[in-house]
Structures are given as C-alpha cells and as structure tokens.
Design a protein around this motif. Structure first.
Motif, mmCIF file in Angstrom:
data_model
loop_
_atom_site.group_PDB
_atom_site.id
_atom_site.type_symbol
_atom_site.label_atom_id
_atom_site.label_comp_id
_atom_site.label_asym_id
_atom_site.label_seq_id
_atom_site.Cartn_x
_atom_site.Cartn_y
_atom_site.Cartn_z
ATOM 1 N N ASP A 85 0.863 -1.183 0.000
ATOM 2 C CA ASP A 85 0.000 0.000 0.000
ATOM 3 C C ASP A 85 0.898 1.230 0.000
ATOM 4 O O ASP A 85 1.857 1.301 0.773
ATOM 5 N N VAL A 86 0.591 2.165 -0.855
ATOM 6 C CA VAL A 86 1.449 3.345 -0.996
ATOM 7 C C VAL A 86 0.577 4.580 -1.219
ATOM 8 O O VAL A 86 -0.444 4.492 -1.910
ATOM 9 N N PRO A 87 0.952 5.715 -0.639
ATOM 10 C CA PRO A 87 0.169 6.920 -0.905
ATOM 11 C C PRO A 87 0.119 7.192 -2.419
ATOM 12 O O PRO A 87 1.160 7.103 -3.093
ATOM 13 N N THR A 88 -1.046 7.497 -2.924
ATOM 14 C CA THR A 88 -1.188 7.755 -4.365
ATOM 15 C C THR A 88 -0.250 8.873 -4.801
ATOM 16 O O THR A 88 0.338 8.830 -5.890
ATOM 17 N N SER A 93 4.625 10.262 -8.204
ATOM 18 C CA SER A 93 5.821 11.111 -8.165
ATOM 19 C C SER A 93 7.055 10.293 -8.565
ATOM 20 O O SER A 93 6.960 9.085 -8.806
ATOM 21 N N LYS A 94 8.202 10.958 -8.594
ATOM 22 C CA LYS A 94 9.448 10.247 -8.935
ATOM 23 C C LYS A 94 9.807 9.208 -7.877
ATOM 24 O O LYS A 94 10.557 8.269 -8.148
ATOM 25 N N GLU A 95 9.279 9.388 -6.667
ATOM 26 C CA GLU A 95 9.556 8.419 -5.596
ATOM 27 C C GLU A 95 8.990 7.039 -5.911
ATOM 28 O O GLU A 95 9.321 6.059 -5.236
ATOM 29 N N SER A 96 8.125 6.971 -6.903
ATOM 30 C CA SER A 96 7.523 5.672 -7.233
ATOM 31 C C SER A 96 8.591 4.654 -7.632
ATOM 32 O O SER A 96 8.419 3.452 -7.433
ATOM 33 N N LEU A 97 9.716 5.135 -8.187
ATOM 34 C CA LEU A 97 10.773 4.199 -8.595
ATOM 35 C C LEU A 97 11.239 3.367 -7.400
ATOM 36 O O LEU A 97 11.463 2.162 -7.511
ATOM 37 N N GLU A 98 11.353 4.024 -6.253
ATOM 38 C CA GLU A 98 11.801 3.326 -5.050
ATOM 39 C C GLU A 98 10.774 2.271 -4.615
ATOM 40 O O GLU A 98 11.117 1.173 -4.167
ATOM 41 N N VAL A 99 9.508 2.623 -4.743
ATOM 42 C CA VAL A 99 8.444 1.685 -4.351
ATOM 43 C C VAL A 99 8.454 0.470 -5.292
ATOM 44 O O VAL A 99 8.327 -0.674 -4.850
ATOM 45 N N THR A 185 -5.447 10.599 -11.840
ATOM 46 C CA THR A 185 -6.079 10.357 -10.533
ATOM 47 C C THR A 185 -5.729 11.480 -9.556
ATOM 48 O O THR A 185 -4.573 11.904 -9.460
ATOM 49 N N ASP A 186 -6.742 11.945 -8.846
ATOM 50 C CA ASP A 186 -6.544 12.990 -7.829
ATOM 51 C C ASP A 186 -6.111 12.308 -6.522
ATOM 52 O O ASP A 186 -6.904 11.576 -5.923
ATOM 53 N N PRO A 187 -4.893 12.555 -6.057
ATOM 54 C CA PRO A 187 -4.407 11.892 -4.828
ATOM 55 C C PRO A 187 -5.223 12.259 -3.597
ATOM 56 O O PRO A 187 -5.184 11.533 -2.603
ATOM 57 N N GLU A 188 -5.976 13.339 -3.688
ATOM 58 C CA GLU A 188 -6.840 13.705 -2.557
ATOM 59 C C GLU A 188 -8.101 12.855 -2.554
ATOM 60 O O GLU A 188 -8.651 12.531 -1.492
ATOM 61 N N ALA A 189 -8.551 12.478 -3.751
ATOM 62 C CA ALA A 189 -9.768 11.658 -3.859
ATOM 63 C C ALA A 189 -9.461 10.180 -3.591
ATOM 64 O O ALA A 189 -10.258 9.479 -2.964
ATOM 65 N N VAL A 190 -8.315 9.721 -4.089
ATOM 66 C CA VAL A 190 -7.893 8.333 -3.851
ATOM 67 C C VAL A 190 -6.541 8.408 -3.137
ATOM 68 O O VAL A 190 -5.503 8.598 -3.765
ATOM 69 N N LYS A 191 -6.564 8.265 -1.842
ATOM 70 C CA LYS A 191 -5.338 8.532 -1.063
ATOM 71 C C LYS A 191 -4.322 7.399 -1.105
ATOM 72 O O LYS A 191 -3.126 7.623 -1.036
ATOM 73 N N ILE A 192 -4.826 6.170 -1.180
ATOM 74 C CA ILE A 192 -3.919 5.020 -1.116
ATOM 75 C C ILE A 192 -4.019 4.173 -2.390
ATOM 76 O O ILE A 192 -5.110 3.819 -2.831
ATOM 77 N N ALA A 193 -2.856 3.873 -2.940
ATOM 78 C CA ALA A 193 -2.782 3.007 -4.125
ATOM 79 C C ALA A 193 -2.143 1.676 -3.713
ATOM 80 O O ALA A 193 -1.623 1.542 -2.604
#
Ligand code: SF4
Length: 203
Positions: A85-88, A93-99, A185-193
C-alpha cells in the motif's frame, strides 16, 4: 497425503512472513486456479505507449506472454500474492521508482526463500519494467544488447502485465480492494494506491 498438504501450508505461511519482513503490507496464499490471464492486458503495454515497451528482456514483446504463462501455470498449484500500500501521491511522483524497486525485492526474496525450502521451480513476478528501475544508467538491457547476463538477477523480476496476468482478479481473490490509478487520478480523492506481486510456488 495429509502430511504433504500440511508441509506446503507451513511453507506458504513462512513465505507470507518473508513478504511481511521485506516490507509487504499484506500477503496471501492462493490457488493457481485463481490466477487468470486476460490477453487484452498485454496489448495495454504496447498500446498505452509505455516508454519502456521492449526495452528489457523481461517486458513484451520479449516475454512468452499470455500463452507462455498459461502453459507455465499448468505446472503449479499454489502461489503467494502480496501487496504494497502506498500513498497515491508517492506513486504519481518520482519516488515511485523506489516503491517499484521494493516490489521487485519482495518478489525476489519470496522466490529465494521458496527455493531454499526446496521449491526450486518457484517463480516471481513483479510490476513495472526493470530497465528504469535497475539499469537506468545503461543505454540497454544487457541481455538484449549483448546476449549477456542480467545485471541484477537477484532482484529484477518480470512484470505481471507482460503476461496478461489479471491483477484485479487476483486482488479480489486475496480479499483486497484496489482503485485503478492513472496519471489523472486525484491523490486527494484516492489517497492510497496498491502495487502487487505474485510468486508461483513449485518444485
Ligand atoms: S535488470 Fe537490466 S539487464 Fe536485467 S533484465 Fe532488466 S534491463 Fe535487462
């Protein structure tokens, strides 16, 4: 027969623990009968204009695709599915590479643990192309350009999407809920991916 069933159940339970120890938010043992393939999902890699399409040996069109995966699946009865589970906001963001690197690491470590327990045909699948994750400093995937060895065999795993693995169905089987995330996707509307991986367990 009873004894064997207990053994595989014990091993699956220990692999679930490996997933948690490596940072997975959750993991479940599933029957491979619940792993379905949707060929149209493979076309998405090409038709969506993925910038990594064809860049690694582990991505289409270099992998065996849905037909190859269906054939492979015949030799397996059990699998472990796991999620992060990761914040949308992070995923977009570029941090997705780490995830995504973590996703590959968890998949590879579950596979490694299964092999160490004698399930030496276990095979892990992650998500996202390994080219930008592990070989971003190199112009080419070494397997493709030089017919050489993968630079990161201990961590890089093929992406489920290249084989048409139906992740939505898998998530449902595991009892999780997943929202589809796109760049819009709006990260405020869908907080967790959610990101998922799959390890077929076999010997
Ligand atoms: S990690 Fe690098 S060398 Fe290995 S398959 Fe991926 S792109 Fe190719």
């Amino acid at each position: 027969m009873r004894k064997n069933r207990k053994t595989i159940d014990d091993i699956l339970e220990s692999l679930i623990q490996v997933a948690h120890q490596n940072g997975a938010s959750d993991a479940k043992a599933v029957s491979t009968a619940d792993v379905t393939v949707d060929e149209s999902l493979t076309n998405f890699c090409r038709d969506s204009g993925c910038e990594n399409y064809g860049l690694a040996v582990s991505c289409p069109p270099h992998v065996s695709g849905p037909a190859g995966f269906k054939e492979l699946l015949k030799d397996y009865t059990r699998a472990v599915v796991f999620k992060i589970d990761v914040p949308t906001e992070t995923l977009l963001s570029k941090e997705s590479l780490e995830v995504f690197r973590s996703l590959h690491k968890i998949a590879a470590n579950i596979e490694k643990a299964a092999v160490e327990k004698g399930y030496n045909r276990s095979k892990a699948f992650a998500g996202g192309s390994c080219k930008p994750l592990f070989c971003q400093e190199h112009p080419d995937c070494r397997v493709l350009s030089e017919n050489g060895k993968c630079r990161h065999p201990h961590i890089a795993r093929p992406s489920m999407s290249g084989f048409g693995i139906n992740v939505s169905q898998l998530v449902k089987t595991a009892g999780w809920q997943m929202d589809r995330i796109t760049r819009e996707t709006d990260p405020e509307a869908v907080k967790i991916a959610m990101l998922c991986g799959l390890v077929l367990i076999g010997r």
